[in-house]
Scaffold this active site. Sequence first.
Site, mmCIF file in Angstrom:
data_model
loop_
_atom_site.group_PDB
_atom_site.id
_atom_site.type_symbol
_atom_site.label_atom_id
_atom_site.label_comp_id
_atom_site.label_asym_id
_atom_site.label_seq_id
_atom_site.Cartn_x
_atom_site.Cartn_y
_atom_site.Cartn_z
ATOM 1 C CG ASP A 6 38.136 -46.166 -17.445
ATOM 2 O OD1 ASP A 6 39.011 -46.971 -18.180
ATOM 3 O OD2 ASP A 6 37.544 -45.971 -16.447
ATOM 4 C CG ASP A 100 41.675 -50.055 -18.376
ATOM 5 O OD1 ASP A 100 42.331 -49.725 -17.387
ATOM 6 O OD2 ASP A 100 40.708 -50.626 -18.405
ATOM 7 C CD GLU A 101 41.591 -45.917 -14.515
ATOM 8 O OE1 GLU A 101 41.190 -45.015 -13.559
ATOM 9 O OE2 GLU A 101 41.648 -47.183 -14.040
#
Lengths: 390, 372
Positions: A6, A100-101
């Site tokens: 993350d 973003d993960e």
Amino acid sequence: MILHLDMDAFFASVEQLDNPDLVGKCVVVGGQSNRGVVAAASYEARKYGIHSAMPIFQARERCKDLVIVSSHRRRYSEISQQVMAILGEYSPLVEQISIDEAFVDITGCDQITGSTRDTALAIKKRIKEAVGLTCSVGAAPVKFLAKIASDMDKPDGLYIIRPDEVASFVQHLPVGKISGVGKKTRSALERLGIRLLGDVQKFNEQKIIARLGKFGYRLIELSRGIDKSKVTPHSPTKSISTESTLSANTDDKTFLTTQLLGQAEEVGRQLRRKAMKAKTVTLKLKYSDFKQITRSISLVEPTQVSTVIYGKAGDLLSAETLRKKVRLIGVGVSGLVPGDTPVQCGLFDQVCDTENIWGKVDEALDHIRGKFGKDIVVKASLRRRDESTE
Amino acid sequence: MKFTINKNDLVDVLSKVQGLTNRRSNLVITENVLIKAVTGGIYLSATDLETGFEGFYPAEVDTDGIVALSARKLYEIAREFPNDRILIHEIENRWIEIGNQNVQYHIVGMNADDFPETPQINEIDFYESDAAALKKIIEECVLISGAGDDKRAHINGAFFERLNQDGGHLIRLVSTDGSRLSTSDAPCVTDNESTMAEGILIPKKGLHEVAKFLDAGGSVKIGNNTSYFIVKKDVETIVIRLLEGDFPKYNEITVKSGGHDILMSKKQFIKMLKRMSILSSENYKGAVFNFNKNELIITASNPDIGEAKEDMAIKYEGDDVEMAFNPRFFIDALSAIEEDNIILNITNEEKPCLIEAESDKNYLTVIMPMRL
């Protein structure tokens, strides 16, 4: 082992990276007006209790020196792609779950990349060197725990749950941490007396299943540390949507309809880029009291034509009696099928012709926009009154 | 009111009106049948407010009278009744006794005055048709229906017209769901030499109810005015309220515009289509038909399940054509054809495909392709 990565305060960190003046300051990404919401907050801002999805005016109240920057989506997705490419160097099994993960399954990779800890540290280092940002990594034998682990030691963290630690970790895990357990499920569980995942095992399984349905089965498995979901690269898109908070609350349907025009185009463009067609169009409205509603309509034949999406969303809006003034409006599509799925033509009505003609218009516009930028061609009614904010 | 009626007569008619009385309407009383006892027999009526039925059945009537009774309960009671004769007796106001010495029901009826009036139809030119032929064209017509929530009149209703063709008279039903269309013709006998000025739109639901009353033998009288379509048998009459709306001009699409006729075995083709439709689902209904020289290849693919492919030798000399269709539409059309051989007519990937039997030209289906 499965890693969950993350990026730390992703949008805000990118802004700080690109503009060193912002480093160390309370930064949020979002609309400039008081009416928008926070898309991301830097860690400095989070200390004031500012978090994403919080209305900007609230964030301002909490921190006087708040710096608000507009979002640069293209830049974020560029960096996101770099990050995902790096993850791909460590394992073929990378599942991106948002910008973003991502999950990375590194099972069996230890001969090449070393222990779980070494691999995770190597990835963090590579990302820091390549894009200049930090991330937090969680590692666990199963997906849902990996996701929880990445949140344990933020920012720039690394948290590993080893197989022999799973049982005790699960015992003491508050159920609210589990992805998929929202406010409603959590309070339903609390009413049953379940606060920790470990509590689930003390309970009659049938009762939990009766209360929670399908999710009950999953919860029981999770309470035993079992999560059968696999890291699946390229999980297919299930829906596409866009929404925007208006610069002023309004119940002017003409104005709202104009908003839908731009949004339908955006959704249509994404559908076409993914070579998909949608069977369902959804309208989302959030009223001034923050209550939100969605209305959906199914199409006889799936479409990827912006004009058709706009038409259906417009129908939904005109059929709706506005309870209050509207604060946010959005359009979504779902029920996606591949774009080359044959479409039934009509004998009398011009379903196919509409699709055909407007499909060609869309195709031409997509080409032009691809070459000269998104805003080079817009509908006249959108140019006339550009009042919406992101 | 008191009468004794033959069980089989009662069960037969009650079973046929269940489609009307079970349909939801705005009036609760339409779940009832209206029974009116007169000297020599009873009149039995049912309606769903769109389609009304009335029949007369012989009965030993002791006292005249009129009652409205639950069609479903009366049917169930009559069906399970142990004797051949059933006594129906209104012992008090709307308190109806049904039974014999051993079996006894007391059923509360509804106020007969609330039962919707049957429209009075006067002065109509009736013409005659063979009952079996009318049944056949109705069954062909109702194969094509729209989605349940489709309110469009030309899809909910079938277009009916009377034509003069080759010196004979015929009645025609045209049915469409927007993507396919069928025309079904049956001969009729009439003294009226002029054709109908305009066709009418009859709800398919009502026609479906009519078909239940049509037997293999005998003839029926058919007529209409501007509001109703009427079918009369010896002692039974059905009146259907017409739909308002236009039916699309269909003549152009039912005429072959060149293209290629392909003679095929119905049985072989239908089996192939059934195999190729196994993989179809709500989202993936289409199959790709490749008409090549003397060969038809059908491929079906469903991203959720997999793929299927089959080829068949056909007599085809035209250019290669690739068209996509919903195989279900072909299966429906072929199922109504009794002959062994059928003729497909194809032109190109944008033009509809025409299907008919090799020799019987009374039934034609037109199917629009899907766009690839």
